[in-house]
Design a protein around this motif. Structure first.
Motif, PDB file in Angstrom:
ATOM      1  N   LEU A 131      -3.804  -0.429  -8.236  1.00 35.71           N
ATOM      2  CA  LEU A 131      -5.105   0.135  -7.795  1.00 35.71           C
ATOM      3  C   LEU A 131      -6.265  -1.011  -7.850  1.00 35.71           C
ATOM      4  O   LEU A 131      -6.515  -1.302  -8.797  1.00 35.71           O
ATOM      5  N   GLU A 160       3.332  -1.206 -10.545  1.00 34.20           N
ATOM      6  CA  GLU A 160       2.297  -1.918  -9.725  1.00 34.20           C
ATOM      7  C   GLU A 160       2.732  -3.588 -10.064  1.00 34.20           C
ATOM      8  O   GLU A 160       3.003  -3.793 -11.253  1.00 34.20           O
ATOM      9  N   VAL A 175       0.914  -0.990  -0.088  1.00 34.46           N
ATOM     10  CA  VAL A 175      -0.210   0.060  -0.296  1.00 34.46           C
ATOM     11  C   VAL A 175       0.971   1.281   0.042  1.00 34.46           C
ATOM     12  O   VAL A 175       0.837   2.143  -0.849  1.00 34.46           O
ATOM     13  N   THR A 201       4.063  -0.665  -5.809  1.00 31.95           N
ATOM     14  CA  THR A 201       2.953  -0.902  -4.928  1.00 31.95           C
ATOM     15  C   THR A 201       2.142  -1.986  -5.683  1.00 31.95           C
ATOM     16  O   THR A 201       2.287  -2.279  -6.622  1.00 31.95           O
ATOM     17  N   ASN A 258      -0.297  -9.767  -3.701  1.00 34.74           N
ATOM     18  CA  ASN A 258       0.579  -9.148  -2.650  1.00 34.74           C
ATOM     19  C   ASN A 258       1.649 -10.522  -2.223  1.00 34.74           C
ATOM     20  O   ASN A 258       0.966 -11.477  -1.742  1.00 34.74           O
ATOM     21  N   ARG A 302      -1.593   6.157  -4.874  1.00 31.27           N
ATOM     22  CA  ARG A 302      -1.395   6.321  -6.334  1.00 31.27           C
ATOM     23  C   ARG A 302      -1.384   7.999  -6.718  1.00 31.27           C
ATOM     24  O   ARG A 302      -0.662   8.382  -7.632  1.00 31.27           O
ATOM     25  N   SER A 350      -6.652   3.727   1.076  1.00 35.20           N
ATOM     26  CA  SER A 350      -5.196   4.245   1.141  1.00 35.20           C
ATOM     27  C   SER A 350      -4.556   4.067  -0.423  1.00 35.20           C
ATOM     28  O   SER A 350      -3.561   4.692  -0.616  1.00 35.20           O
ATOM     29  N   MET A 351      -4.936   3.012  -0.985  1.00 38.71           N
ATOM     30  CA  MET A 351      -4.310   2.794  -2.432  1.00 38.71           C
ATOM     31  C   MET A 351      -4.477   4.217  -3.246  1.00 38.71           C
ATOM     32  O   MET A 351      -3.719   4.609  -4.037  1.00 38.71           O
TER      33      MET A 351
END
Length: 243
Positions: A121, A170, A89, A118, A174, A151, A146-147
């Protein structure tokens, strides 16, 4: 041989070689002066005591985020030339203050580089969002929100007029850890690897390990993990340095 290739414990190996040489000389009856014999004996004892003392005070490698209070990573960011960050994140690490340090630090240098990865999104209905939200017992913000925040921050950073190279990307899954590497190619570089676990009480309770070049294969392993992540990034944003 791996220790020698990685330049670990060279003092210990050198002392051992000297001890074997003088031991062999005594064994074959070489006539060594008494003062030389006693000097070698006390030097060897002193060296062993020093090694024991250093081992007892060896830097703790298994930490939680309270280590950032004792040893602020901001100090390293201010002088860094190269920064690699993988954070699923990212809002906890990429605060406004730290992003400004990147701008005034690595990105202010002609040879500076910052790479950030990260998760892609997603919206609130994405399974990954539910997975990330389950990592904490008491989240203060939904992962999807939070994402979107991070971004927007990364897109803004890509528009900065700076001298260094900035790029972000990206990945769609995860892996369960995050990495922050500061000057990973330099002798004094380090990497912090954090493991996310499940149902942590707070972000600060997560475990991370602090690795340096002295850690040999494991330091190299986690740097290669970041490189693998970077190679699989999607929709990477880049910034062309100012001339």
């Amino acid at each position: 041989m791996d220790d020698i290739k990685q330049k670990r414990s060279l003092d210990l190996y050198a002392t051992t070689v000297v001890a074997f040489i003088f031991g062999a000389l005594l064994l074959i009856g070489a006539d060594l002066p008494d003062n030389l014999r006693w000097s070698l004996l006390f030097a060897g004892i002193g060296f062993l005591l020093l090694r024991v003392a250093l081992a007892a005070h060896q830097e703790e490698r298994f930490l939680d985020r309270s280590d950032y209070d004792r040893h602020p990573i901001s100090d390293a960011l201010r002088t860094a030339r190269e920064v690699w960050i993988f954070a699923p994140v990212g809002t906890n690490f990429l605060t406004n203050e730290r992003c400004e340090m990147l701008r005034r630090g690595a990105l202010a240098r002609n040879d500076g580089t910052v790479r950030i990865v990260t998760l892609r999104l997603f919206d609130e209905n994405d399974p990954i969002a539910a997975q990330l939200d389950a990592l904490l017992d008491h989240p203060v913000q939904a992962a999807a929100a939070s994402m979107r925040e991070i971004r927007n921050r990364l897109e803004a950073m890509s528009r900065w007029q700076v001298s260094g190279d900035f790029a972000y990307g990206e990945i769609p899954f995860n892996p369960g850890f995050s990495i922050v590497a500061i000057d990973p190619q330099s002798p004094r570089g380090f990497a912090n690897v954090e493991f996310h676990g499940f149902r942590n009480d707070t972000i600060g309770s997560r475990m991370h390990i602090h690795l340096t070049r002295a850690d040999g294969q494991w330091f190299k392993y986690w740097l290669e993990q970041f490189e693998e992540i970077w190679r699989t990034t999607q929709s990477a944003g880049t910034h062309t340095p100012i001339e």
